[in-house]
Design a protein around this motif. Structure first.
Motif, PDB file in Angstrom:
ATOM      1  N   ILE A 123       8.551   4.176   7.721  1.00  0.00           N
ATOM      2  CA  ILE A 123       7.802   3.670   8.887  1.00  0.00           C
ATOM      3  C   ILE A 123       6.919   4.782   9.429  1.00  0.00           C
ATOM      4  CG2 ILE A 123       7.993   2.663  11.206  1.00  0.00           C
ATOM      5  CD1 ILE A 123      10.859   1.819  10.450  1.00  0.00           C
ATOM      6  N   ILE A 124       5.654   4.500   9.642  1.00  0.00           N
ATOM      7  CA  ILE A 124       4.741   5.485  10.246  1.00  0.00           C
ATOM      8  C   ILE A 124       4.150   4.873  11.510  1.00  0.00           C
ATOM      9  CG2 ILE A 124       2.604   6.818   9.950  1.00  0.00           C
ATOM     10  CD1 ILE A 124       3.215   7.060   7.023  1.00  0.00           C
ATOM     11  N   ARG A 125       4.301   5.599  12.635  1.00  0.00           N
ATOM     12  CA  ARG A 125       3.767   5.110  13.913  1.00  0.00           C
ATOM     13  C   ARG A 125       2.333   5.588  14.058  1.00  0.00           C
ATOM     14  NH1 ARG A 125       7.279   1.528  16.725  1.00  0.00           N
ATOM     15  NH2 ARG A 125       9.371   2.050  16.069  1.00  0.00           N
ATOM     16  N   GLN A 126       1.413   4.762  13.693  1.00  0.00           N
ATOM     17  CA  GLN A 126       0.003   5.177  13.674  1.00  0.00           C
ATOM     18  C   GLN A 126      -0.891   3.944  13.629  1.00  0.00           C
ATOM     19  OE1 GLN A 126      -0.879   7.808  10.270  1.00  0.00           O
ATOM     20  NE2 GLN A 126      -2.792   6.684  10.053  1.00  0.00           N
ATOM     21  N   GLU A 127      -2.005   4.001  14.343  1.00  0.00           N
ATOM     22  CA  GLU A 127      -2.980   2.913  14.242  1.00  0.00           C
ATOM     23  C   GLU A 127      -3.747   3.069  12.933  1.00  0.00           C
ATOM     24  OE1 GLU A 127      -6.233   3.042  16.996  1.00  0.00           O
ATOM     25  OE2 GLU A 127      -6.983   1.079  16.365  1.00  0.00           O
ATOM     26  N   VAL A 128      -3.849   1.998  12.170  1.00  0.00           N
ATOM     27  CA  VAL A 128      -4.645   2.037  10.942  1.00  0.00           C
ATOM     28  C   VAL A 128      -6.016   1.459  11.276  1.00  0.00           C
ATOM     29  CG1 VAL A 128      -4.854   1.170   8.576  1.00  0.00           C
ATOM     30  CG2 VAL A 128      -2.603   1.748   9.500  1.00  0.00           C
ATOM     31  N   THR A 129      -7.057   2.210  10.981  1.00  0.00           N
ATOM     32  CA  THR A 129      -8.400   1.708  11.298  1.00  0.00           C
ATOM     33  C   THR A 129      -9.189   1.373  10.038  1.00  0.00           C
ATOM     34  OG1 THR A 129      -9.153   3.971  11.447  1.00  0.00           O
ATOM     35  CG2 THR A 129      -8.570   2.907  13.519  1.00  0.00           C
ATOM     36  N   GLN A 130      -8.785   1.959   8.898  1.00  0.00           N
ATOM     37  CA  GLN A 130      -9.443   1.661   7.612  1.00  0.00           C
ATOM     38  C   GLN A 130      -8.438   0.959   6.708  1.00  0.00           C
ATOM     39  OE1 GLN A 130     -12.609   2.399   6.781  1.00  0.00           O
ATOM     40  NE2 GLN A 130     -13.004   3.369   8.774  1.00  0.00           N
ATOM     41  N   ILE A 131      -8.865  -0.059   6.018  1.00  0.00           N
ATOM     42  CA  ILE A 131      -7.936  -0.787   5.140  1.00  0.00           C
ATOM     43  C   ILE A 131      -7.701   0.039   3.873  1.00  0.00           C
ATOM     44  CG2 ILE A 131      -7.589  -2.925   3.836  1.00  0.00           C
ATOM     45  CD1 ILE A 131      -9.569  -4.222   5.890  1.00  0.00           C
ATOM     46  N   PRO A 132      -6.440   0.343   3.541  1.00  0.00           N
ATOM     47  CA  PRO A 132      -6.161   1.153   2.340  1.00  0.00           C
ATOM     48  C   PRO A 132      -6.652   0.466   1.069  1.00  0.00           C
ATOM     49  CG  PRO A 132      -4.202   0.924   3.727  1.00  0.00           C
ATOM     50  CD  PRO A 132      -5.232  -0.008   4.273  1.00  0.00           C
ATOM     51  N   ASP A 133      -6.871   1.275   0.008  1.00  0.00           N
ATOM     52  CA  ASP A 133      -7.398   0.729  -1.253  1.00  0.00           C
ATOM     53  C   ASP A 133      -6.347   0.004  -2.089  1.00  0.00           C
ATOM     54  OD1 ASP A 133      -9.946   1.594  -0.894  1.00  0.00           O
ATOM     55  OD2 ASP A 133      -9.578   3.568  -1.805  1.00  0.00           O
ATOM     56  N   GLY A 134      -5.110   0.521  -2.074  1.00  0.00           N
ATOM     57  CA  GLY A 134      -4.074  -0.043  -2.951  1.00  0.00           C
ATOM     58  C   GLY A 134      -3.542  -1.374  -2.426  1.00  0.00           C
TER      59      GLY A 134
END
Ligand SMILES: Cc1cc2nc3c(=O)[nH]c(=O)nc-3n(C[C@H](O)[C@H](O)[C@H](O)COP(=O)(O)OP(=O)(O)OC[C@H]3O[C@@H](n4cnc5c(N)ncnc54)[C@H](O)[C@@H]3O)c2cc1C
Length: 456
Positions: A123-134
């Motif tokens: 679990i990572i507590r972080q806002e994702v702003t870019q959609i990952p590639d995988g």
């Protein structure tokens, strides 16, 4: 259950809500390595109040457990498929009659414990702003953060990501009084003269008293983060248009506002009088089978009991069963019929799946259900295995097919309901509705059990 061979394969999941947590568990159970990103408590939404995973934002009830109700049947099917969140909800249950209500803190705590102790989930507590590639599942919910929403819109096209629900009520077709309603399209422009719409005609007196009741009816106050909707200004990168005004607000602009707007009768000849009525309420097919109809232009913010009271005044709808009430609130969701496959993969990027409210399902159970499906499928796709799509006789199978094949021009989120399931053929037309629901529920649970047994 067979664990897939793809032990090194990674799945990124954005959003640790109901759908994201279920998806993480299911993908990990299938053998995938999962990174689950949750932005709270680092960055909060306008509705969540804690940093808990799977926080229930409002009611603490996941809905009824009765199998002859849409949500109850879906919950039973999820139980059959080994849903983590349904199992933990049952373990956190508080007394609430036939409803599955939970102690929300205990529920979230047990979800966190299960997810964080899983050897294949980080679990990572972080806002994702870019959609990952995988391989990625986006399950960031109705209050998806703005930067991520902009990224999703770039992938889907701006006009295929919506930021609000402006939903008209939906009624069950068999409960409309066809002695009063009539089929017709404006100026006969329907198919083969049959008319694509049902029309409920109102005379002058009926129209006046309906407008009076509509204006006086009690409505729901919007929360701060939903305020934009009411005032037609920018929200989540989108602008709300005049056509999305609640019907009661339009009615408040003047006695004739609706008669010249969504209730205009022009081109609609009532076969019983040979004339255009004073006003009409149009009902449009909501599903291809013609079992469900929505009230065209009747997006509303009235309380549910007031919708029952006021809309039952419409001639032909006196006994209508509301399978879904109208509502207006902040809700980020895709135009799923144009974007998603029944596996919840994106049409144009097969290693990107969506789950939860973003897919256009509604209700806690529906969100968990799409999480289960997306989680299983992400891991299956990585391992080159056939995807999991339950048959249409099941509530989950029907719900998924509905959101991915509904009319894209009028797409609005949907929750589990019996109108979505294929009809049961019975010789006796007088069989009560509840009995039919019972039979459909038995057929659905049997179909799900057989599919699950054969599949796993
Ligand atoms: C105010 C409100 C009240 C509701 N009340 C009910 C109700 O009573 N009953 C009901 O059945 N349904 C209700 N719903 C509808 C819906 O069932 C719930 O919103 C449900 O929680 C949706 O599940 P989800 O997993 O799609 O989203 P969520 O449970 O909201 O989970 C999404 C998660 O993604 C996180 N997130 C967002 N953006 C990012 C990002 N960029 N990076 C990382 N994490 C991110 C959020 O913090 C959140 O934890 C309500 C919705 C709202 C908005």
């Amino acid at each position: 259950m067979e664990i897939l061979k793809a032990q090194n394969e990674q799945v990124s999941i954005i959003g640790g809500g109901l759908a994201g947590c279920e998806a993480a568990w299911q993908a990990a159970q299938q053998g995938a390595f999962v990174t689950l990103y949750e932005m709270r408590p680092v960055k909060m939404t306008g509705a969540h109040t804690t940093g808990n995973l799977a926080e229930l934002v409002c009611s603490n009830s996941l809905g009824t457990l009765l199998h002859d109700r849409g949500t109850g049947l879906l919950i039973e099917e999820l139980r059959i498929c080994g849903s983590l969140l349904i199992q933990l909800a049952i373990e956190s249950r508080v007394p609430a009659g036939s409803a599955l209500a939970v102690d929300r803190d205990k529920f979230s705590a047990t979800v966190l414990a299960a997810i964080s102790q899983h050897p294949r989930i980080k679990i990572i507590r972080q806002e994702v702003t870019q959609i990952p590639d995988g391989m990625t599942i986006i399950s960031s919910g109705p209050l998806t953060s703005d930067d991520l929403a902009v990224n999703i819109a770039q992938l889907t096209g701006k006009d295929r990501l919506f930021f609000y629900d402006a939903v008209a009520p939906i009624v069950s077709g068999e409960t409309i009084d066809m002695e009063k309603a009539f089929s017709a399209s404006r100026y006969g422009r329907g198919e083969e003269d049959e008319g694509d719409y049902l029309n409920c005609p109102l005379n002058k007196e009926q129209y006046s008293s309906f407008i009076n009741e509509l204006i006086r009816a009690e409505h729901i106050e919007l929360k701060d983060f939903e305020y934009d909707i009411q005032h037609g200004v920018k929200a989540g990168g989108s602008v709300f248009f005049e056509r999305c005004l609640p019907v009661e607000q339009l009615a408040g602009r003047g006695e004739k506002a609706l008669a010249f707007g969504p209730m205009r009768p022009t081109g609609l000849t009532d076969p019983r009088t040979g004339r255009w009525p004073h006003a009409i309420v149009q009902l449009r097919h909501e599903d291809t089978k013609g079992d469900l109809y929505n009230l065209v232009g009747f997006q509303t913010n009235l309380t549910y009991p007031e919708q029952e009271r006021v809309f039952h005044l419409i001639p032909g709808l006196e006994k209508a069963l509301f399978v879904r009430y109208g509502q207006m609130h902040r809700n980020t969701f895709l135009c799923a019929p144009e974007i998603l496959q029944p596996s919840l993969q994106m049409n144009t990027r097969h290693n990107l799946l969506f789950a939860g409210q973003l897919t256009g399902v509604e209700g806690y159970a529906g969100n968990i259900a799409t999480g289960l499906l997306a989680g299983i499928n992400a891991a299956r796709i990585l391992a080159d295995k056939p995807v999991f799509i339950p048959p249409t006789e099941t509530m989950l199978g029907s719900l998924i097919r509905y959101i991915t094949s509904a009319n894209a021009d009028h797409f609005q989120p949907m929750k589990a309901n019996f109108g979505l399931l294929p009809e049961i053929q019975v010789a006796n037309k007088r069989v009560p509705k509840r009995q039919k629901y019972q039979w459909k529920a038995e057929r659905a649970t049997k179909a799900m059990q057989e599919y699950w047994n054969a599949w796993k």
